[in-house]
Design a protein around this motif. Sequence first.
Motif, PDB file in Angstrom:
ATOM      1  N   ILE A   1       3.605  11.229   3.129  1.00 21.00           N
ATOM      2  CA  ILE A   1       3.604   9.769   3.321  1.00 21.00           C
ATOM      3  C   ILE A   1       3.286   9.376   4.766  1.00 21.00           C
ATOM      4  O   ILE A   1       2.478   8.468   5.023  1.00 21.00           O
ATOM      5  N   VAL A   2       3.916  10.076   5.740  1.00 24.88           N
ATOM      6  CA  VAL A   2       3.788   9.642   7.142  1.00 24.88           C
ATOM      7  C   VAL A   2       2.347   9.633   7.627  1.00 24.88           C
ATOM      8  O   VAL A   2       1.912   8.670   8.275  1.00 24.88           O
ATOM      9  N   PRO A   3       1.516  10.644   7.351  1.00 21.23           N
ATOM     10  CA  PRO A   3       0.123  10.563   7.815  1.00 21.23           C
ATOM     11  C   PRO A   3      -0.635   9.360   7.255  1.00 21.23           C
ATOM     12  O   PRO A   3      -1.431   8.727   7.974  1.00 21.23           O
ATOM     13  N   GLN A   4      -0.394   9.036   5.993  1.00 24.05           N
ATOM     14  CA  GLN A   4      -1.062   7.873   5.400  1.00 24.05           C
ATOM     15  C   GLN A   4      -0.575   6.576   6.045  1.00 24.05           C
ATOM     16  O   GLN A   4      -1.366   5.669   6.300  1.00 24.05           O
ATOM     17  N   VAL A   5       0.737   6.523   6.310  1.00 27.35           N
ATOM     18  CA  VAL A   5       1.262   5.314   6.956  1.00 27.35           C
ATOM     19  C   VAL A   5       0.670   5.142   8.351  1.00 27.35           C
ATOM     20  O   VAL A   5       0.337   4.031   8.781  1.00 27.35           O
ATOM     21  N   TRP A   6       0.513   6.249   9.085  1.00 29.96           N
ATOM     22  CA  TRP A   6      -0.114   6.171  10.399  1.00 29.96           C
ATOM     23  C   TRP A   6      -1.570   5.689  10.293  1.00 29.96           C
ATOM     24  O   TRP A   6      -2.032   4.911  11.131  1.00 29.96           O
ATOM     25  N   ALA A   7      -2.264   6.142   9.290  1.00 30.14           N
ATOM     26  CA  ALA A   7      -3.639   5.674   9.089  1.00 30.14           C
ATOM     27  C   ALA A   7      -3.666   4.169   8.828  1.00 30.14           C
ATOM     28  O   ALA A   7      -4.519   3.439   9.367  1.00 30.14           O
ATOM     29  N   TYR A   8      -2.707   3.678   7.991  1.00 31.04           N
ATOM     30  CA  TYR A   8      -2.636   2.237   7.729  1.00 31.04           C
ATOM     31  C   TYR A   8      -2.354   1.471   9.026  1.00 31.04           C
ATOM     32  O   TYR A   8      -2.951   0.410   9.285  1.00 31.04           O
ATOM     33  N   ALA A   9      -1.437   2.011   9.854  1.00 31.25           N
ATOM     34  CA  ALA A   9      -1.073   1.320  11.091  1.00 31.25           C
ATOM     35  C   ALA A   9      -2.252   1.260  12.057  1.00 31.25           C
ATOM     36  O   ALA A   9      -2.495   0.238  12.710  1.00 31.25           O
ATOM     37  N   ILE A  10      -3.003   2.342  12.153  1.00 29.60           N
ATOM     38  CA  ILE A  10      -4.162   2.360  13.056  1.00 29.60           C
ATOM     39  C   ILE A  10      -5.216   1.351  12.615  1.00 29.60           C
ATOM     40  O   ILE A  10      -5.791   0.617  13.432  1.00 29.60           O
ATOM     41  N   VAL A  11      -5.504   1.290  11.317  1.00 33.51           N
ATOM     42  CA  VAL A  11      -6.486   0.333  10.811  1.00 33.51           C
ATOM     43  C   VAL A  11      -6.013  -1.098  11.057  1.00 33.51           C
ATOM     44  O   VAL A  11      -6.798  -1.977  11.448  1.00 33.51           O
ATOM     45  N   ALA A  12      -4.703  -1.340  10.832  1.00 34.59           N
ATOM     46  CA  ALA A  12      -4.173  -2.690  11.064  1.00 34.59           C
ATOM     47  C   ALA A  12      -4.278  -3.069  12.537  1.00 34.59           C
ATOM     48  O   ALA A  12      -4.672  -4.201  12.881  1.00 34.59           O
ATOM     49  N   LEU A  13      -3.951  -2.152  13.440  1.00 30.19           N
ATOM     50  CA  LEU A  13      -4.069  -2.442  14.868  1.00 30.19           C
ATOM     51  C   LEU A  13      -5.517  -2.675  15.280  1.00 30.19           C
ATOM     52  O   LEU A  13      -5.799  -3.517  16.142  1.00 30.19           O
TER      53      LEU A  13
ATOM     54  N   MET B   1       0.812  -1.220   0.000  1.00 34.63           N
ATOM     55  CA  MET B   1       0.000   0.000   0.000  1.00 34.63           C
ATOM     56  C   MET B   1       0.852   1.279   0.000  1.00 34.63           C
ATOM     57  O   MET B   1       0.328   2.367  -0.280  1.00 34.63           O
ATOM     58  N   THR B   2       2.114   1.167   0.326  1.00 38.27           N
ATOM     59  CA  THR B   2       2.968   2.366   0.285  1.00 38.27           C
ATOM     60  C   THR B   2       3.426   2.709  -1.125  1.00 38.27           C
ATOM     61  O   THR B   2       3.924   3.837  -1.340  1.00 38.27           O
ATOM     62  N   VAL B   3       3.261   1.791  -2.059  1.00 38.90           N
ATOM     63  CA  VAL B   3       3.713   2.055  -3.437  1.00 38.90           C
ATOM     64  C   VAL B   3       2.967   3.249  -4.040  1.00 38.90           C
ATOM     65  O   VAL B   3       3.604   4.165  -4.603  1.00 38.90           O
ATOM     66  N   PRO B   4       1.618   3.304  -3.991  1.00 39.07           N
ATOM     67  CA  PRO B   4       0.947   4.489  -4.546  1.00 39.07           C
ATOM     68  C   PRO B   4       1.371   5.784  -3.858  1.00 39.07           C
ATOM     69  O   PRO B   4       1.429   6.836  -4.508  1.00 39.07           O
ATOM     70  N   LEU B   5       1.685   5.729  -2.561  1.00 35.59           N
ATOM     71  CA  LEU B   5       2.113   6.934  -1.859  1.00 35.59           C
ATOM     72  C   LEU B   5       3.447   7.448  -2.413  1.00 35.59           C
ATOM     73  O   LEU B   5       3.623   8.653  -2.643  1.00 35.59           O
ATOM     74  N   VAL B   6       4.365   6.516  -2.635  1.00 34.71           N
ATOM     75  CA  VAL B   6       5.670   6.914  -3.164  1.00 34.71           C
ATOM     76  C   VAL B   6       5.531   7.444  -4.583  1.00 34.71           C
ATOM     77  O   VAL B   6       6.145   8.467  -4.947  1.00 34.71           O
ATOM     78  N   VAL B   7       4.702   6.790  -5.392  1.00 31.14           N
ATOM     79  CA  VAL B   7       4.501   7.241  -6.770  1.00 31.14           C
ATOM     80  C   VAL B   7       3.905   8.644  -6.794  1.00 31.14           C
ATOM     81  O   VAL B   7       4.342   9.523  -7.559  1.00 31.14           O
ATOM     82  N   GLY B   8       2.916   8.893  -5.957  1.00 30.87           N
ATOM     83  CA  GLY B   8       2.306  10.221  -5.925  1.00 30.87           C
ATOM     84  C   GLY B   8       3.258  11.284  -5.432  1.00 30.87           C
ATOM     85  O   GLY B   8       3.263  12.425  -5.928  1.00 30.87           O
ATOM     86  N   ALA B   9       4.078  10.933  -4.413  1.00 29.77           N
ATOM     87  CA  ALA B   9       5.025  11.907  -3.895  1.00 29.77           C
ATOM     88  C   ALA B   9       6.106  12.246  -4.906  1.00 29.77           C
ATOM     89  O   ALA B   9       6.581  13.391  -4.979  1.00 29.77           O
TER      90      ALA B   9
END
Length: 434
Positions: free
Chosen positions: A159-171, A139-147
């Motif tokens: 990137i970091v806010p999106q990664v935090w959102a992914y981590a919260i959903v996973a937890l 899921m980080t691939v689209p973030l890197v491509v967009g950045a």
Amino acid sequence: MYEDEPVTQDPHPLTRHMQQLTDRARAFDRRRPLVWDALLTGFFVVAAGTDYAGGGWRNVAQNTDLPDWLIVVLTFGMSLPLLWRRRRPVTVLAVIVAFSVVNSGSGALLQIALVELIVLFNIALRLPLRTLGWAGLMMTVPLVVGAVRYPKGSWDQQIVPQVWAYAIVALLGIAVRSRQDYTQALVERARQLEVERDQQARLAAAGERTRIAREMHDIIGHNLSVITGLADGGKYAAAKSPERAAQALDAIGSTSRQALAELRRLLDVLRDEAPEAVELAPQPALADLDRLIEGVRAAGLPVRSTFHGRAESLPQGQELTVYRVVQEALTNTMKHAGAGVTAAVDVDYADDGVRVTVTDSGGASRGVSSGESSGDSSSPGSGRGLKGMRERTALYEGTLEAGPTAGPAAGWRVHLHLPRPAAPHLNQTKESAQ
């Protein structure tokens, strides 16, 4: 010092109502999972279509000159795969990420790409943690491509806010999964406890049936043998001594009434009445041995009784065991011994316990040559009587020996030893006094 407030066991009505609604929704989902999947997918398809038709996507897009067909393809490509998110979550995520890469690279930045969080939640809920880690990296691939394609500020802002959102959903998915596993473990434990409870109840019922059967065997077997002996003696005495015949009939009546009273007390336990409605009476004890021996003598079997030592108090169960062993041994002598046979009962109260020896002068081994005393006159050699004696003896870690006596006379001998129970409370009292 504050008093503890009472704990309310019943949940709040609103909580109970919400729990009932949740249980119904889960039950419906288990019965028809495709309906819920179609509703969820349809909701996001309609939302994405509305965003495209109203042109709302242009407010956040980096490139507003994209063709309509590309927006339509991206809209349906990232929303329709949700229909299979529970059956093929990794495949669905891969498809959405592929369209999301095009979405970020083209600058459309459609908000429907956020549905990948739903798929990530399902992966955390159902699949191993290793799969969850690979899904996060995917899921980080689209973030890197967009950045890279449209840099806007620093990388940590994109990137970091999106990664935090992914981590919260996973937890969140892991927490729900842990809760489900814990609930399932409690349900399984409750089921096992119910099974164990039923097994314990069946074992207790079987043990109680065995105890009652043993008591009925001892009561009926002994008293019928006494009645049979009295009837045979009265038959022979009727012609020569009517007075002796009348005495035999009186003894038969007394023995029958005693047997009926004991049976009635035993069977009252099996009724569904309240305990206070049951007629209670003490079980036979050592003090009743004299009456037992007198009844056997009245039935025609000469019995010599000898008591050594002082009869100190024993547990009620041990006294009942001694009584029943003597009763069964004398009953077998009356059943299987021939005419002219005598019996002897020797009871020795020693410091290490009580010893009881019952012997007869001959013939008692007939019908029980296998070493088992017959508890049923209709089936000699069945061994129920000796088996019951051994079971009673084993309860108090005693020993029981039964077999023919040595010598030319085919007599029979039953020897019982019950060790005196330990009295730790007495030792504790002495130690405390010191």
